[in-house]
Design a protein around this motif. Structure first.
Motif: not given
Length: 166
Positions: A118-136
């Motif tokens: 979906r991001a690619s279809e929308d022309g997005v160049v970079t996808v980012r996220l955040s995740v809690w360190r303990w969610r290994t």
């Protein structure tokens, strides 16, 4: 959208008549679990911070500009993920959650595949996220998808920020 081991990934609201038929229960489980993992367990949705209560009670309004993907096993929503609207060539993946009874079946991978497409279809160049360190397990999943740790954009302790090119 796609099918992952008998689980279909669909865009919400789509065929869903209500939030309850889609992401509401999954978002509630996500937020309640996260609060407990942070050591701030709450008894129910009504005790969540306001912004999280809003996501559960009215996801259609909160995520109006975003893409909400829901993994369906038959008529049951078993996973969800939000892709924020593109801004400056970037989107963010948020709220990836799989019902614990459906983990290990490729649900999260299917949601990530669909989100990146979906991001690619929308022309997005970079996808980012955040995740809690303990969610290994989640961190390992994101790494398998090519996400790498990057400089933090969020000052919360124990939060890992990651990104990848689309």
């Amino acid at each position: 959208m796609s099918d992952q081991r008998g689980v279909a990934i669909v865009r919400w609201p789509g065929r869903f008549p209500s939030a309850e038929g889609g992401p509401a229960a999954l978002l509630a489980a996500y937020h309640l679990s996260t609060e407990a993992e942070k050591g701030a367990a709450v008894a129910g949705v009504d005790e969540l911070p306001e912004r999280y209560r809003a996501e559960v009670s009215d996801p259609r309004s909160v995520f109006v500009d975003d893409v909400v993907l829901v993994a369906m096993s038959g008529d049951t929503a078993v996973g969800c993920l939000v892709v924020t609207a593109p801004a400056d060539g970037r989107s963010e993946i948020k709220r990836l959650w799989t019902d614990p009874a459906f983990r290990g079946r490729g649900v999260a991978s299917g949601l990530l595949d669909a989100a990146l497409a979906r991001a690619s279809e929308d022309g997005v160049v970079t996808v980012r996220l955040s995740v809690w360190r303990w969610r290994t397990e989640a961190v390992a999943l994101y790494e398998r998808f090519g996400f790498t740790v990057t400089e933090s954009w969020d000052a919360r302790d124990q939060l890992v920020c990651m990104e990848r090119a689309v």
